[in-house]
Enzyme design. Structure first.
Site, PDB file in Angstrom:
ATOM      1  N   GLY A 220       8.709   3.973  -2.599  1.00 20.42           N
ATOM      2  CA  GLY A 220       7.643   3.273  -2.885  1.00 20.42           C
ATOM      3  C   GLY A 220       6.349   3.798  -2.249  1.00 20.42           C
TER       4      GLY A 220
ATOM      5  CE1 TYR B 165       0.655   0.298   1.347  1.00 19.89           C
ATOM      6  CE2 TYR B 165       1.657  -0.635  -0.679  1.00 19.89           C
ATOM      7  CZ  TYR B 165       0.631  -0.365  -0.091  1.00 19.89           C
ATOM      8  OH  TYR B 165      -0.844  -0.696  -0.368  1.00 19.89           O
TER       9      TYR B 165
ATOM     10  CG  ASP C 287       6.621  -4.577  -1.464  1.00 21.09           C
ATOM     11  OD1 ASP C 287       5.890  -4.923  -0.553  1.00 21.09           O
ATOM     12  OD2 ASP C 287       6.485  -3.446  -2.018  1.00 21.09           O
TER      13      ASP C 287
END
Length: 377
Positions: A44, A46, A179
């Site tokens: 992803g 991050y 997340d």
């Protein structure tokens, strides 16, 4: 030109004692020896996630390596926020933090941070790509999302980034919210940039400085619609297209709603749009049950003040088969240290280093207590 031995050292640094180096998708991972058989499973904005086996516990785990957690103060603050939140939360529908570590040996050298959690089978975005779900499955999944949200919101926290890829599901259809890097406690002026655009509540895009926990309820409405149809409800190509797509379904807002928008520019923009009438949800979601349609209409209300809370949405008749108020816990008071401030990367490194050290001390203490109990029994 570097000598080959020097290049090898740069690409594969000598790990500290008890750690080893493995290269995955051109990224160097340095992990404790007790995590083996690492396999990439997702990437992803991050971080990157690998599946692994933990030889200590004999379980399969997910390891998340943050992408450049100290690249900027914003990156560092995001890493700290997620670490602090996951340490404080304890709920069946929220991912649990089993371990957190850095391979770096001292606070001045810290560059990488890894989180370890239970390995789930897939996320909702994976499932949506390969199969259509029946209504019983949809009810159970949406109920669990809202059950987790009720807990999160009871701690005065907004997730702000709910989307299918942030919702993990195992083979028994048990669900956990992932997340928490964008999550934060509510305050009087909430920042405008959050969440993947397609699932973002309109009041965020309308540049309100203040919004509430019902931004998460809007996201759940978008997810419910996608579970029913198999298609993204509002796949906007940019902010303007996103807003246009939303209003083509909800209709153009009335003056009462427009008065709530603090941005004069946003108000004028909406007033200049062609008038759009609200779509008939029964036609838009022809395959859905009347109860599902009613819940969708409530969660996807343009006016956030008229959306249900997560608790109210759980009490809707569509979810009656699963709703049980005696088994829907709220959070105890959390010490999130949300007022922690740091002006430099080095200060954030120190804060995160101390948080990791404290986590590991608590885990070691818990392990010692468990060993003592086993010996006594």
């Amino acid at each position: 030109m570097f000598p080959q031995t020097t290049m090898d050292h740069i690409l594969h640094p000598t790990p500290r004692e008890g750690y080893y180096v493995v290269e995955l998708n051109r990224s160097v991972w340095v992990v404790p020896n007790y995590y083996i058989n690492l396999t990439p499973i997702g990437t992803g904005a991050y971080g990157t996630v690998c599946a692994a086996e933990c030889t200590r516990s004999g379980t399969r785990v997910a390891i998340k390596k943050f992408n450049r957690p100290f690249q900027s103060i914003i990156h560092a603050r995001r890493t700290y926020r997620e670490l602090r939140l996951l340490r404080c939360m304890c709920h069946e529908n929220i991912i649990d933090l089993l371990d957190v570590f850095t391979p770096n040996e001292n606070v001045n050298d810290i560059e990488d941070v890894y989180f370890v959690s239970m390995l789930m089978g897939a996320d909702l975005s994976n499932i949506l790509k390969i199969q259509r779900l029946n209504d019983d499955h949809i009810q159970f999944l949406v109920y669990q999302i809202l059950r987790g949200l009720k807990y999160i919101h009871s701690a005065d926290i907004i997730h702000r980034d709910l989307k299918p890829s942030n919702i993990a599901v195992n083979e028994d259809c048990e669900l956990k919210i992932l997340d928490f890097g964008l999550a934060r406690q509510t305050d009087s002026e909430m920042t405008g940039y959050v969440a993947t655009r397609w699932y973002r509540a309109p009041e965020i895009m309308l540049n309100w400085m203040h919004y509430t926990q019902t931004v998460d309820v809007w996201s759940v409405g978008c997810i419910l619609a996608e579970l029913i149809t198999g298609k993204t409800l509002f796949p906007g190509s940019d902010h303007i297209d996103q807003l246009t797509r939303i209003m083509s379904v909800t209709g153009t807002p009335d003056e009462e709603f427009l008065k709530k928008i603090s941005s004069e520019e946003a108000r004028n923009y909406i007033r200049n749009l062609p008038k759009m009438t609200r779509r008939d949800f029964k036609r838009l979601f022809a395959q859905a049950t009347p109860q599902a349609i009613d819940l969708l209409e409530k969660m996807l209300h343009l006016d956030p003040d008229r959306r249900p809370t997560a608790k109210e949405a759980m009490e809707h008749e569509y979810l009656a088969a699963y709703h049980d108020e005696t088994d829907e816990p709220i959070a105890e008071e959390m010490d999130l240290n949300d007022d922690v401030r740091a002006d430099t990367i080095d200060e954030w490194k120190k804060i995160i280093w101390e948080e990791i050290s404290d986590f590991q001390k608590n885990v070691a203490f818990a392990d010692e207590e468990e060993d003592e109990e086993k010996m006594e029994s």
